[in-house]
Design a protein around this motif. Structure first.
Motif, PDB file in Angstrom:
ATOM      1  N   GLY A  91     -10.430   4.412  -0.232  1.00  0.00           N
ATOM      2  CA  GLY A  91     -10.108   5.829  -0.095  1.00  0.00           C
ATOM      3  C   GLY A  91      -8.660   6.062  -0.511  1.00  0.00           C
ATOM      4  O   GLY A  91      -8.230   5.689  -1.586  1.00  0.00           O
ATOM      5  N   GLY A  92      -7.875   6.652   0.381  1.00  0.00           N
ATOM      6  CA  GLY A  92      -6.458   6.872   0.103  1.00  0.00           C
ATOM      7  C   GLY A  92      -5.573   5.782   0.640  1.00  0.00           C
ATOM      8  O   GLY A  92      -4.347   5.919   0.662  1.00  0.00           O
ATOM      9  N   ALA A  93      -6.164   4.661   1.085  1.00  0.00           N
ATOM     10  CA  ALA A  93      -5.396   3.565   1.665  1.00  0.00           C
ATOM     11  C   ALA A  93      -5.689   2.271   0.914  1.00  0.00           C
ATOM     12  O   ALA A  93      -6.452   2.242  -0.053  1.00  0.00           O
ATOM     13  CB  ALA A  93      -5.739   3.416   3.152  1.00  0.00           C
ATOM     14  N   TYR A  94      -5.047   1.167   1.360  1.00  0.00           N
ATOM     15  CA  TYR A  94      -5.270  -0.149   0.787  1.00  0.00           C
ATOM     16  C   TYR A  94      -5.498  -1.156   1.910  1.00  0.00           C
ATOM     17  O   TYR A  94      -4.777  -1.155   2.904  1.00  0.00           O
ATOM     18  CB  TYR A  94      -4.055  -0.610  -0.029  1.00  0.00           C
TER      19      TYR A  94
ATOM     20  N   THR B 151      -4.161  -2.570   7.144  1.00  0.00           N
ATOM     21  CA  THR B 151      -4.365  -1.411   6.264  1.00  0.00           C
ATOM     22  C   THR B 151      -3.037  -0.705   6.011  1.00  0.00           C
ATOM     23  O   THR B 151      -2.286  -0.421   6.943  1.00  0.00           O
ATOM     24  CB  THR B 151      -5.365  -0.421   6.885  1.00  0.00           C
ATOM     25  N   TYR B 152      -2.781  -0.427   4.745  1.00  0.00           N
ATOM     26  CA  TYR B 152      -1.568   0.285   4.338  1.00  0.00           C
ATOM     27  C   TYR B 152      -1.964   1.628   3.728  1.00  0.00           C
ATOM     28  O   TYR B 152      -2.789   1.686   2.817  1.00  0.00           O
ATOM     29  CB  TYR B 152      -0.789  -0.545   3.317  1.00  0.00           C
ATOM     30  N   THR B 153      -1.383   2.705   4.249  1.00  0.00           N
ATOM     31  CA  THR B 153      -1.614   4.045   3.721  1.00  0.00           C
ATOM     32  C   THR B 153      -0.304   4.593   3.151  1.00  0.00           C
ATOM     33  O   THR B 153       0.645   4.813   3.900  1.00  0.00           O
ATOM     34  CB  THR B 153      -2.131   5.004   4.814  1.00  0.00           C
ATOM     35  N   PRO B 154      -0.213   4.767   1.834  1.00  0.00           N
ATOM     36  CA  PRO B 154       1.046   5.244   1.247  1.00  0.00           C
ATOM     37  C   PRO B 154       1.383   6.662   1.681  1.00  0.00           C
ATOM     38  O   PRO B 154       0.509   7.518   1.785  1.00  0.00           O
ATOM     39  CB  PRO B 154       0.795   5.154  -0.263  1.00  0.00           C
ATOM     40  N   LYS B 155       2.657   6.873   1.930  1.00  0.00           N
ATOM     41  CA  LYS B 155       3.154   8.207   2.253  1.00  0.00           C
ATOM     42  C   LYS B 155       3.719   8.884   1.012  1.00  0.00           C
ATOM     43  O   LYS B 155       3.493  10.064   0.766  1.00  0.00           O
ATOM     44  CB  LYS B 155       4.228   8.120   3.332  1.00  0.00           C
ATOM     45  N   GLY B 156       4.490   8.116   0.218  1.00  0.00           N
ATOM     46  CA  GLY B 156       5.070   8.653  -1.011  1.00  0.00           C
ATOM     47  C   GLY B 156       4.351   8.098  -2.229  1.00  0.00           C
ATOM     48  O   GLY B 156       3.313   7.445  -2.124  1.00  0.00           O
ATOM     49  N   SER B 157       4.926   8.358  -3.388  1.00  0.00           N
ATOM     50  CA  SER B 157       4.350   7.887  -4.647  1.00  0.00           C
ATOM     51  C   SER B 157       5.390   7.070  -5.397  1.00  0.00           C
ATOM     52  O   SER B 157       6.588   7.326  -5.310  1.00  0.00           O
ATOM     53  CB  SER B 157       3.889   9.067  -5.507  1.00  0.00           C
ATOM     54  N   GLY B 158       4.927   6.074  -6.147  1.00  0.00           N
ATOM     55  CA  GLY B 158       5.822   5.235  -6.927  1.00  0.00           C
ATOM     56  C   GLY B 158       5.429   3.775  -6.792  1.00  0.00           C
ATOM     57  O   GLY B 158       4.350   3.436  -6.301  1.00  0.00           O
TER      58      GLY B 158
ATOM     59  N   GLY C  48       0.859   8.728  -2.847  1.00  0.00           N
ATOM     60  CA  GLY C  48       0.712   9.075  -1.452  1.00  0.00           C
ATOM     61  C   GLY C  48       0.224  10.490  -1.240  1.00  0.00           C
ATOM     62  O   GLY C  48       0.303  11.341  -2.128  1.00  0.00           O
ATOM     63  N   SER C  49      -0.282  10.734  -0.033  1.00  0.00           N
ATOM     64  CA  SER C  49      -0.784  12.061   0.316  1.00  0.00           C
ATOM     65  C   SER C  49       0.322  12.989   0.773  1.00  0.00           C
ATOM     66  O   SER C  49       0.146  14.200   0.835  1.00  0.00           O
ATOM     67  CB  SER C  49      -1.830  11.929   1.428  1.00  0.00           C
ATOM     68  N   GLY C  50       1.485  12.411   1.138  1.00  0.00           N
ATOM     69  CA  GLY C  50       2.591  13.228   1.610  1.00  0.00           C
ATOM     70  C   GLY C  50       2.461  13.626   3.065  1.00  0.00           C
ATOM     71  O   GLY C  50       3.264  14.378   3.597  1.00  0.00           O
ATOM     72  N   GLY C  51       1.442  13.096   3.756  1.00  0.00           N
ATOM     73  CA  GLY C  51       1.239  13.419   5.165  1.00  0.00           C
ATOM     74  C   GLY C  51       2.100  12.562   6.062  1.00  0.00           C
ATOM     75  O   GLY C  51       2.869  11.712   5.624  1.00  0.00           O
ATOM     76  N   ALA C  52       1.981  12.794   7.396  1.00  0.00           N
ATOM     77  CA  ALA C  52       2.756  12.030   8.360  1.00  0.00           C
ATOM     78  C   ALA C  52       2.240  10.602   8.401  1.00  0.00           C
ATOM     79  O   ALA C  52       1.070  10.331   8.187  1.00  0.00           O
ATOM     80  CB  ALA C  52       2.637  12.672   9.740  1.00  0.00           C
ATOM     81  N   SER C  53       3.138   9.683   8.726  1.00  0.00           N
ATOM     82  CA  SER C  53       2.749   8.283   8.798  1.00  0.00           C
ATOM     83  C   SER C  53       3.578   7.583   9.845  1.00  0.00           C
ATOM     84  O   SER C  53       4.628   8.060  10.258  1.00  0.00           O
ATOM     85  CB  SER C  53       2.931   7.598   7.438  1.00  0.00           C
ATOM     86  N   GLY C  54       3.107   6.399  10.269  1.00  0.00           N
ATOM     87  CA  GLY C  54       3.828   5.648  11.273  1.00  0.00           C
ATOM     88  C   GLY C  54       4.975   4.869  10.665  1.00  0.00           C
ATOM     89  O   GLY C  54       4.938   4.476   9.515  1.00  0.00           O
ATOM     90  N   GLY C  55       6.022   4.584  11.461  1.00  0.00           N
ATOM     91  CA  GLY C  55       7.160   3.802  10.986  1.00  0.00           C
ATOM     92  C   GLY C  55       8.025   4.585  10.025  1.00  0.00           C
ATOM     93  O   GLY C  55       7.975   5.805   9.945  1.00  0.00           O
ATOM     94  N   THR C  56       8.849   3.815   9.252  1.00  0.00           N
ATOM     95  CA  THR C  56       9.771   4.458   8.320  1.00  0.00           C
ATOM     96  C   THR C  56       9.181   4.602   6.930  1.00  0.00           C
ATOM     97  O   THR C  56       9.780   5.222   6.075  1.00  0.00           O
ATOM     98  CB  THR C  56      11.066   3.635   8.226  1.00  0.00           C
TER      99      THR C  56
ATOM    100  N   PRO D  20      -6.079  -8.007  -6.652  1.00  0.00           N
ATOM    101  CA  PRO D  20      -5.420  -6.722  -6.638  1.00  0.00           C
ATOM    102  C   PRO D  20      -6.047  -5.752  -7.605  1.00  0.00           C
ATOM    103  O   PRO D  20      -6.385  -6.120  -8.727  1.00  0.00           O
ATOM    104  CB  PRO D  20      -3.991  -7.032  -7.058  1.00  0.00           C
ATOM    105  N   GLN D  21      -6.134  -4.512  -7.188  1.00  0.00           N
ATOM    106  CA  GLN D  21      -6.676  -3.469  -8.041  1.00  0.00           C
ATOM    107  C   GLN D  21      -5.533  -2.792  -8.790  1.00  0.00           C
ATOM    108  O   GLN D  21      -4.366  -2.941  -8.461  1.00  0.00           O
ATOM    109  CB  GLN D  21      -7.425  -2.433  -7.198  1.00  0.00           C
ATOM    110  N   THR D  22      -5.914  -2.000  -9.749  1.00  0.00           N
ATOM    111  CA  THR D  22      -4.891  -1.368 -10.573  1.00  0.00           C
ATOM    112  C   THR D  22      -4.411  -0.043 -10.019  1.00  0.00           C
ATOM    113  O   THR D  22      -3.512   0.565 -10.581  1.00  0.00           O
ATOM    114  CB  THR D  22      -5.418  -1.147 -12.008  1.00  0.00           C
ATOM    115  N   GLY D  23      -4.966   0.448  -8.963  1.00  0.00           N
ATOM    116  CA  GLY D  23      -4.497   1.708  -8.392  1.00  0.00           C
ATOM    117  C   GLY D  23      -5.565   2.341  -7.545  1.00  0.00           C
ATOM    118  O   GLY D  23      -6.691   1.873  -7.471  1.00  0.00           O
ATOM    119  N   PRO D  24      -5.233   3.428  -6.829  1.00  0.00           N
ATOM    120  CA  PRO D  24      -6.212   4.090  -5.974  1.00  0.00           C
ATOM    121  C   PRO D  24      -7.353   4.689  -6.757  1.00  0.00           C
ATOM    122  O   PRO D  24      -7.252   4.983  -7.937  1.00  0.00           O
ATOM    123  CB  PRO D  24      -5.377   5.177  -5.288  1.00  0.00           C
ATOM    124  N   ALA D  25      -8.474   4.896  -6.060  1.00  0.00           N
ATOM    125  CA  ALA D  25      -9.681   5.375  -6.732  1.00  0.00           C
ATOM    126  C   ALA D  25      -9.488   6.744  -7.351  1.00  0.00           C
ATOM    127  O   ALA D  25     -10.043   7.045  -8.404  1.00  0.00           O
ATOM    128  CB  ALA D  25     -10.833   5.410  -5.733  1.00  0.00           C
TER     129      ALA D  25
END
Length: 237
Positions: free
Chosen positions: A69-72, A135-142, A178-186, A201-206
């Motif tokens: 989905g939107g996570a890894y 599970t890692y859910t990106p907050k930002g992009s890059g 990333g989705s730009g939503g709230a996330s845990g930690g920094t 490893p995959q080449t990027g999100p679906a």
């Protein structure tokens, strides 16, 4: 194909050739612009503080990812043991966990954990760490890097903490969106879980693949429309 045209007295038109060329170019564009991923096995020199003193060992480590989905889903694997016990550890007596350090476009850590040992570990032998997952859910992009960090081993009511001392390089890097939503930690949000095994490893999100497929389809439709216009214009001439 050429024999078919000879038997029916027809030759391929320039418009048809143009349509094929555009289709091939569209496929190439999708392949060349796919998000990048890179993984490698990195030697990590762990220095461990145990109940009976300090111990050290080097273990090659790799970190693999699978888009979900939107996570890894992350899987951290140890190629060698990093500590030992003066007494035998019975089946299920040892529970490992660790942190993966984020870098690049994000900061913070991802907790990963593994199942207890499925076989007894003899005394004074290297403790083989099972695969650790989380599970890692990106907050930002890059571009985000993933580096092995603190390892924790709990066994027989004691806790051993192992810290990398050689400033290891990242085991994995991903281009994320990333989705730009709230996330845990920094940095990106993360949760730990128990798992065995992993995938490459995959080449990027679906959603990136879907977007690229849509782009390729748009270019292909545009090429087909151009070919149809050229065909009709040739017939009128």
């Amino acid at each position: 194909m050429a024999r078919f045209y000879e038997q029916h007295g027809r030759r391929p038109s320039r418009a048809a050739g143009l349509a094929v060329a555009v289709a091939m170019a569209a496929g190439s564009a999708v392949m060349l612009t796919a998000p990048a991923a890179h993984a490698e096995v990195i030697d990590v020199n762990y220095q461990c503080k145990t109940p009976i003193g300090n111990k050290g060992a080097v273990s090659p480590i790799d970190i693999k990812s699978t888009p979900s989905g939107g996570a890894y889903k992350l899987v951290m694997s140890f190629r060698k043991g990093v500590s030992s016990s003066p007494v035998e550890l019975g089946k299920g007596a040892m529970k490992p966990s660790a942190l993966i350090q984020l870098g690049g476009a994000e900061s913070g850590t991802v907790p990963v954990a593994g199942p207890p040992n499925d076989q007894a570990i003899p005394a004074n032998t290297p403790i083989k760490i099972s695969d650790l997952s989380g599970t890692y859910t990106p907050k930002g992009s890059g571009k985000v890097t993933f580096t092995a960090s603190t390892l924790t081993i709990k066994a027989l009511g004691t806790t051993t903490t192992c810290t990398p001392s050689n400033h290891p390089k990242p085991s994995l890097s991903l281009d994320v969106k990333g989705s730009g939503g709230a996330s845990g930690g920094t940095g990106g949000s993360a949760t730990g879980g128990a798992s065995a095994g992993g995938q490459l490893p995959q080449t990027g999100p679906a959603d990136s693949a879907v977007a690229l497929g849509t782009l390729g389809g748009t270019v292909l439709l545009a090429g087909a429309a151009g070919a149809l216009w050229l065909t009709r214009r040739h017939q009128r001439v």
